[in-house]
Design an enzyme around this catalytic site. Structure first.
Site: not given
Lengths: 278, 278, 278, 278
Positions: D221-223
């Site tokens: 997530l968000d990476e």
């Protein structure tokens, strides 16, 4: 929660903030924010006070008039009460962005209608359920054309006229009629590249930054008080056309910003410059 | 022209601006600017008034105390009266930039001295006729080292300690001793990339923007109140080292900005956040 | 690791990259990066190749000449081999910043000396162990003054002349003598506010953004090819003097950037515009 | 004029540009621009060539395969041939901005449809004559809901999935199915403020700059690999909600930029980072 704004300006003298806040305090105003500024070169004082409440307290404006110099301008406005009309020619980005922001509730005013001298933008406008007025300029003197435009504006009694890439120049008569009420977006970082084809000029000069300027319209073309400006970097690989495309984002963003600043009563015009309380 | 600043903060209540400006008016203050703000989440009021004059009028501070809630903090400062000490390790850009700005009259304070745990920056410092104190940390406990640093600071009675790329962490004792008086530059856009090697972290994450953050130092590493931040664009072609080189310009500019904001008494610290009146 | 740059430009035709990279490949060059660009309006091709190694392979330049059109310009430079002389008048920020960057190893060239028509900057210059030449203009014709300047420059055989807020205008003779070798910082976002006192002009126009422009000097004042530009936001609260102070950060940063771009051979000048390979 | 793009990446070795341009030259390609880059840390080579013409020359791709290492990825795309589907939840600004840009011809792809788990955005979508698919998530397992979404996407055979403020998290199965094809806008300057409520986090930390990040979606997530980022300044006067409002302009602009970069084949993904040829 209704929010109102008090807009005061007058020649500077000692004790103005004290006298103003005394009146506001005595009338029990729920102040949200105060901003004041003295222009040192012109010794002119301006103050913006935002307060909550549906009504202005009885007698407050009269008390302010009493407390302030005779030359003071005192204006009160309820945020959201204003209306505006948008004028555009063929390009969709500025108009579309304003309609879109209106649609998601970001513009604190009514958009009464869109006026254009072409038909291209009708379907975009009507998709947002806004009336579209086609006012053709073919075969008309400039003043004749403007009189037809005036009729539309006056029918709606719009407070502001937003030129969202409207590519014609107005006569002094028109500008005077709507003084301090016409907002334009110029597609350059003024005062660089006044006049036509600023992106072509920018390309030829080989600048590394381009910009856009939102300003009030006055008689002097591209010389009215500047409200907001923004820029973006470009480089040798941009053609004039690519600069124009890249510039659209800045144009639409800065015009919307200027419109909101005006509608939130954050701007004072003095001596062809603006004081902007952000 | 001497300029002074009045710095007031207290729990918010109605009429504060009125009461304050009444006192200022009665004492005949030459006000240059007033800025006030109420933090809606904490209901805390802050106000900064800049005024001209060599002296604070007799009795004005007492009258303000009388007019304001018991919990009010009232501070008065003469711009230019403060002094600071700079600490740095080996990198020259932040220190050199501060010395240079001091040299051309941009820093409204005295620079008492430079302290470093290395010798590298001695010649640069002394070229600007500023005393250089080498305080070696080799073989010392952290507190022992800090005590030697404290001796230098206390000898000068410096008001502020500016960490211009000082690469060691202080103990809570040290930080507490100089509470709200230590300004640090962190070489990332906090809270991204806390801790060591932020440019390496930024490179590995593949960010397109890097930044720097000037903040007050508290016990929590890299968690103190932020004063100022700035960024610059990078791209895939930057190595971690090139990011660090590019970042130097932002670091030195934003640290100098933060130092000036502090020295001009433009900052209030409340609830681990700053209110900055630019 | 020694790094060299190959700088090629010629009228565009098909296969240029292929022909150039064939030569480079056959000579076994350790290429670090290739950048090429075709200006579509002028049909001009430029290419910059950075490669490692202390020597240019034997015969490579001759093979390139063979492979390219007769009109091709082929230039090879070793990064770090160049030298420059700085000229300034009284303001310290641009000169000081260049000296500081030189001091911490960021300028890939020698700074031979500083020339000024005033004495104010002597001590700053000499603090960095750089020779300072005071060349007074009082009582001299412009050409007489320039001839004295030329003597200093020619004594050092400096490759570039960097005008770090040098406030006098050169004759066409001087400019022609050092064609494409004089870099100036103009304290406005060109082409806005050409000529004297740009910050005063900016204040009077009420702009919301100010800027600075680094450019090569040509006969046309403020009309030479632009190398780099940057801006910063201002508002109504800035006096002309405060704009000038705020502008210093942009001036010094963008001049240093331009100088580094020139010294790293990242710039092509064509048709009064620059192609900049960042 | 039809424009095509050749996208090549492989482990770096000497002579790649020469070998590639030799093939292109022999097939008589009308090259508009070449961009190449070698990632020094991973020794990986990438090259993007834009050329004109409706057809790829016969045998060119085969010749390239012959000329390049076995591990090379060679991709060819015609700009404008792609299609995308947009997913959104309730907020209109990103979706509306993409529809608007599509309307004025700025998006070089088809927008097949909009999928949402709410009904709020139907009328906006349909105003632009784009099909709107309401896929309710109430009472469904995450995978069940995704399977319904997949049906819609697969019915259109959309190349890309653009998450224009779609506020739900996908399962690894979904992400893997559309690897390197899902583009998301995260409303913070990643890696600062990952997860929910970034503006609330930003307010609480007291940052002076907020931002937005467009990235490819991966399992983490968000990476995922960052495509583009932008920021805007804020100050103490912004509430978390006002930060969110101000952030909308950056979100919509940077998402649109990322979408265009993807559609113009300007991006290579390598090692969880992007190489972006602007």
């Amino acid at each position: 929660m209704v929010r109102q704004v008090l807009h005061i300006d007058c020649p500077d003298e000692k004790g103005l903030v004290y006298r103003i806040t005394e009146v506001l305090y005595k009338h029990g105003l729920n102040i949200v924010s105060n901003q004041e500024f003295v222009d040192a070169t012109t010794e002119h004082f301006v103050m913006r006070t935002a307060f909550e409440g549906a009504e202005t307290p009885n007698g407050m404006l009269e008390d302010l008039e009493q407390a302030l110099p005779a030359k003071a301008n005192i204006r009160r406005a309820k945020i959201g009460d204003r209306s505006m009309i948008i004028m555009a020619t063929k390009e969709a980005h500025c108009l579309g962005d304003l309609l879109l922001r209106y649609n998601y509730g970001e513009i604190p005013a009514d958009i009464d209608a869109v006026i254009s001298n072409h038909e291209e933008l009708r379907s975009l406008t009507e998709a947002f359920d806004i009336p579209f007025h086609y006012v053709d300029h073919e075969g008309l003197e400039r003043r004749e054309h403007e009189e037809q435009i005036q009729k539309v504006i006056d029918q709606y009694q719009s407070d502001y006229i937003v030129l969202a890439k409207y590519m014609r120049i107005f006569t002094p008569e028109f500008v005077t009629r709507y003084q301090d009420r016409i907002i334009n977006i110029h597609h350059s970082f003024l005062p660089a590249f006044v006049g036509a084809n600023p992106y072509k000029q920018a390309f030829e000069r080989g600048v590394k930054i381009i910009g856009a300027t939102a300003h009030f319209v006055t008689d002097d073309l591209d010389e009215g008080p500047i409200i907001a400006q923004d820029v973006l970097p470009v480089n040798h690989s941009y053609t004039a056309e690519e600069m124009a495309n890249a510039g659209r984002d800045v144009e639409k963003t800065i015009l919307a910003k200027a419109v909101k600043l005006v509608l939130e009563e954050r701007i004072f015009i003095h001596d062809n410059r603006t004081i902007v309380f952000e």
